[in-house]
Design a protein around this motif. Structure first.
Motif, short mmCIF file in Angstrom:
data_model
loop_
_atom_site.label_atom_id
_atom_site.label_comp_id
_atom_site.label_asym_id
_atom_site.label_seq_id
_atom_site.Cartn_x
_atom_site.Cartn_y
_atom_site.Cartn_z
N HIS A 138 0.43 -1.28 -0.10
CA HIS A 138 -0.17 -0.68 0.18
C HIS A 138 1.23 1.48 0.10
N MET A 139 1.62 1.13 0.49
CA MET A 139 3.48 2.15 -0.29
C MET A 139 3.68 2.16 -1.51
N SER A 140 3.52 1.42 -2.07
CA SER A 140 4.10 1.32 -3.25
C SER A 140 3.63 1.98 -4.51
N GLU A 141 4.33 2.05 -5.54
CA GLU A 141 3.74 3.35 -7.16
C GLU A 141 4.05 2.17 -8.12
N TYR A 142 5.18 1.30 -7.74
CA TYR A 142 5.07 -0.35 -9.11
C TYR A 142 4.71 -1.95 -8.31
N LEU A 143 4.18 -2.24 -8.23
CA LEU A 143 3.28 -3.20 -7.71
C LEU A 143 4.05 -4.87 -8.44
N PHE A 144 4.44 -5.57 -8.96
CA PHE A 144 5.37 -6.85 -9.21
C PHE A 144 4.63 -7.89 -8.60
N ALA A 145 3.81 -7.56 -9.73
CA ALA A 145 2.98 -9.27 -8.92
C ALA A 145 2.99 -10.08 -9.82
N VAL A 146 2.89 -11.32 -8.90
CA VAL A 146 3.50 -12.31 -9.36
C VAL A 146 3.07 -12.73 -10.48
N GLY A 147 1.54 -13.65 -10.35
CA GLY A 147 1.04 -13.56 -11.39
C GLY A 147 -0.76 -12.59 -11.51
N PRO A 148 -1.48 -14.12 -11.67
CA PRO A 148 -2.88 -12.67 -12.22
C PRO A 148 -4.02 -13.14 -10.72
N ASN A 149 -3.34 -14.09 -9.51
CA ASN A 149 -4.00 -14.53 -8.42
C ASN A 149 -3.33 -12.97 -7.54
N LYS A 156 -8.81 -5.98 -5.60
CA LYS A 156 -9.37 -6.49 -4.04
C LYS A 156 -9.24 -4.91 -3.22
N GLU A 157 -8.14 -5.11 -3.41
CA GLU A 157 -8.08 -4.21 -1.90
C GLU A 157 -7.33 -2.76 -2.54
N GLY A 158 -7.50 -2.01 -3.47
CA GLY A 158 -8.10 -0.69 -4.01
C GLY A 158 -7.15 0.04 -4.69
N ILE A 159 -6.44 -1.09 -4.54
CA ILE A 159 -4.99 -0.61 -5.39
C ILE A 159 -5.25 -0.34 -6.89
N ASP A 160 -4.82 0.74 -7.40
CA ASP A 160 -5.11 1.29 -8.82
C ASP A 160 -4.38 0.33 -10.09
N SER A 161 -5.68 -0.34 -10.73
CA SER A 161 -4.36 -1.51 -11.88
C SER A 161 -3.41 -0.68 -12.49
N ASP A 162 -3.48 0.60 -12.16
CA ASP A 162 -2.04 0.73 -13.40
C ASP A 162 -0.57 0.28 -12.33
N LYS A 163 -1.24 0.49 -11.65
CA LYS A 163 0.25 0.48 -10.63
C LYS A 163 1.04 -0.83 -10.08
N ILE A 164 -0.32 -2.50 -10.86
CA ILE A 164 -0.01 -3.07 -10.82
C ILE A 164 0.83 -4.18 -11.62
N PHE A 165 1.36 -4.37 -12.18
CA PHE A 165 2.16 -4.80 -12.78
C PHE A 165 2.18 -6.24 -12.82
N THR A 166 2.05 -7.17 -13.60
CA THR A 166 1.73 -9.35 -13.80
C THR A 166 3.42 -9.47 -14.47
N VAL A 167 4.27 -9.92 -13.50
CA VAL A 167 5.55 -10.13 -14.04
C VAL A 167 6.49 -11.51 -13.88
N GLY A 168 5.47 -12.24 -12.78
CA GLY A 168 6.72 -13.66 -12.64
C GLY A 168 7.13 -13.12 -10.73
N ASN A 169 8.29 -14.56 -10.98
CA ASN A 169 8.50 -14.14 -9.72
C ASN A 169 10.40 -13.85 -10.44
N THR A 170 10.93 -13.45 -9.60
CA THR A 170 12.71 -13.30 -9.90
C THR A 170 13.27 -14.41 -9.46
N VAL A 171 12.29 -15.43 -8.43
CA VAL A 171 13.09 -16.60 -8.73
C VAL A 171 13.34 -17.49 -9.32
N SER A 172 12.44 -17.09 -10.54
CA SER A 172 12.35 -18.40 -11.18
C SER A 172 14.34 -17.64 -12.47
#
Ligand code: UD1
Ligand code: UDP
Length: 371
Positions: A138-149, A156-172
């Motif tokens: 909730h403090m972030s401007e870029y939310l690098f999400a692992v997947g669609p979930n 759903k928590e009200g974070i603007d979709s423009d800030k959310i980027f589905t990218v995978g996990n750098t573990v891979s």
């Protein structure tokens, strides 16, 4: 553009490594702040060496402590550095106290925060990491999400979709970048005198499992039952937190548990790859087991990585020996060659995507100044 990269613990170093390498490759200005939340050689410097990372530009030397103390110390030490360096973006990875403090320090100075591994939720607020995840997101401007979930959770928590980027996990990225080198350099199986496919691998460090004597004993009873049934060697690279709790509670371990100090990433990849089963309460190891095609029994009641369960790679058992045995029975009755599931954790190019996103949306201040 200048990026501030914050790390503090073993998994952050491993999962941030591909981002650091990519910054270097692209000639992006960056600096590394290491909180030193982890500081023992085998939890810290070994990873900088193995992953060929530059030494941190700043080491805050905060070490261990109670949660607020540790978080507060990182916050205090971080502020003057960020004021001096003036990065355009600060990147944090995961859910540790270092992540929360780093994001908060940046946010207070109006510096954009990029959260790598955003949107994970265990829905267990007794877990300190859950608070860290939620607040950081909730403090972030870029939310690098692992997947669609994770994207859906954040929206759903009200974070603007423009800030959310589905990218995978750098573990891979890290895993795929180090698989071959680990196979060619590690001698860990021979060193431990274990044979591929004929041992179980254990790790445990969650406060809920190891800080309470009754819970730690329950976990050991689970290993006892597993060993009684399968007679397998159980290799356990022990986390310093767990080691110190065993000492504090004066708990002696049986000899079938092959206890070793925490090991480097290259050796640990080989141990995971060649284990018959992995039993863990680690977040990163649930992901790596899934990527490596090794069945995972998670020693927790919940997970913020449900994707590995959904694809059939992971089972939650808590400390329940009956459930653990049922999971082990099922997997050991199958042909290991049949363990194949889809990969929900990324294509190995996640750091590249993250940097594409940041560099496309953050103006190049250096160039602007020159013009
Ligand atoms: C921390 C993170 C956890 C992450 C884990 C990765 C928080 C709240 N927890 O847990 O999310 O999964 O790192 O491993 O941020 N110790 C050493 N040497 C070290 C580090 C720790 O001996 O280099 C011992 C100390 O006794 C210390 C204890 O381990 O008190 C716990 O360390 P701490 O960083 O507080 O938590 P972790 O359990 O490592
Ligand atoms: N790991 C390692 N050596 C070990 C145990 C783990 O290199 O002895 C690596 C593992 O491959 C994974 C990461 O450490 O990438 C997981 O760290 P940990 O379990 O401490 O933290 P979590 O992922 O639960 O936050």
């Amino acid at each position: 553009m200048k990026i501030g990269i914050i790390v503090g613990t073993r998994p952050e170093i491993i999962k941030m490594a591909p981002v650091i390498r990519e910054c270097k490759k692209r000639g992006i200005a960056y600096f590394i702040i290491h909180s030193n939340q982890h500081y023992s050689q085998e939890m810290d410097s070994i990873f900088f060496k193995e992953l060929e990372l530059p030494a941190p530009d700043y080491n805050l030397g905060v070490g261990s402590g109670l949660h607020s103390n540790q978080t507060g110390n990182i916050l205090i030490e971080m502020e003057p550095i960020l004021l001096q360096e003036k990065p355009d973006v600060v990147l944090v990875q995961g859910d540790t106290n270092t992540v929360l403090a780093g994001a908060l320090a940046a946010s207070k100075l109006d510096i954009k925060v990029g959260h790598i591994e955003a949107g994970l939720r265990s829905y267990d607020r007794t877990m300190p990491e859950e608070t860290n995840r939620i607040l950081t997101d909730h403090m972030s401007e870029y939310l690098f999400a692992v997947g669609p979930n994770q994207h859906a959770i954040l929206a759903k928590e009200g974070i603007d979709s423009d800030k959310i980027f589905t990218v995978g996990n750098t573990v891979s990225d890290s895993l795929f970048q180090h698989l071959d080198i680990s196979a060619s350099t590690s001698t860990i199986l021979a060193d431990l005198d274990v044979t591929s496919g004929e041992f179980f691998l254990v790790t445990a460090h969650r406060a809920s499992n190891v800080d309470i004597p009754a819970n730690l004993l329950e976990l050991l009873a689970l290993f006892d039952k597993l060993h009684a049934k399968y007679s397998q060697t159980i290799v356990w690279p022990i986390h310093p937190r767990t080691q110190s709790k065993l000492k504090e509670f004066s708990i002696e371990l049986p000899s079938y548990l092959k206890l070793i100090p925490p090991i480097g990433y290259l050796d640990f990849i080989q141990l995971q790859k060649h284990a018959q089963l992995i039993l863990t309460d680690s977040g990163g190891i649930q992901e790596e087991a899934c990527l490596l095609g090794v069945p995972c029994i998670t020693l927790r009641e919940n997970t913020e990585r449900p994707e590995s369960i959904e694809v059939g790679a992971n089972v939650l058992v808590g400390r329940d020996a009956v459930k653990a045995l049922a999971a082990a029975d099922k997997w050991l009755a199958s042909d290991a060659a049949s363990f194949s599931w889809s990969n929900p954790f990324g294509d190995g190019h996640v750091a590249e995507t993250i940097l594409d996103i940041i560099t496309n949306s953050v103006p190049n201040t250096l160039e602007e100044e020159i013009i």
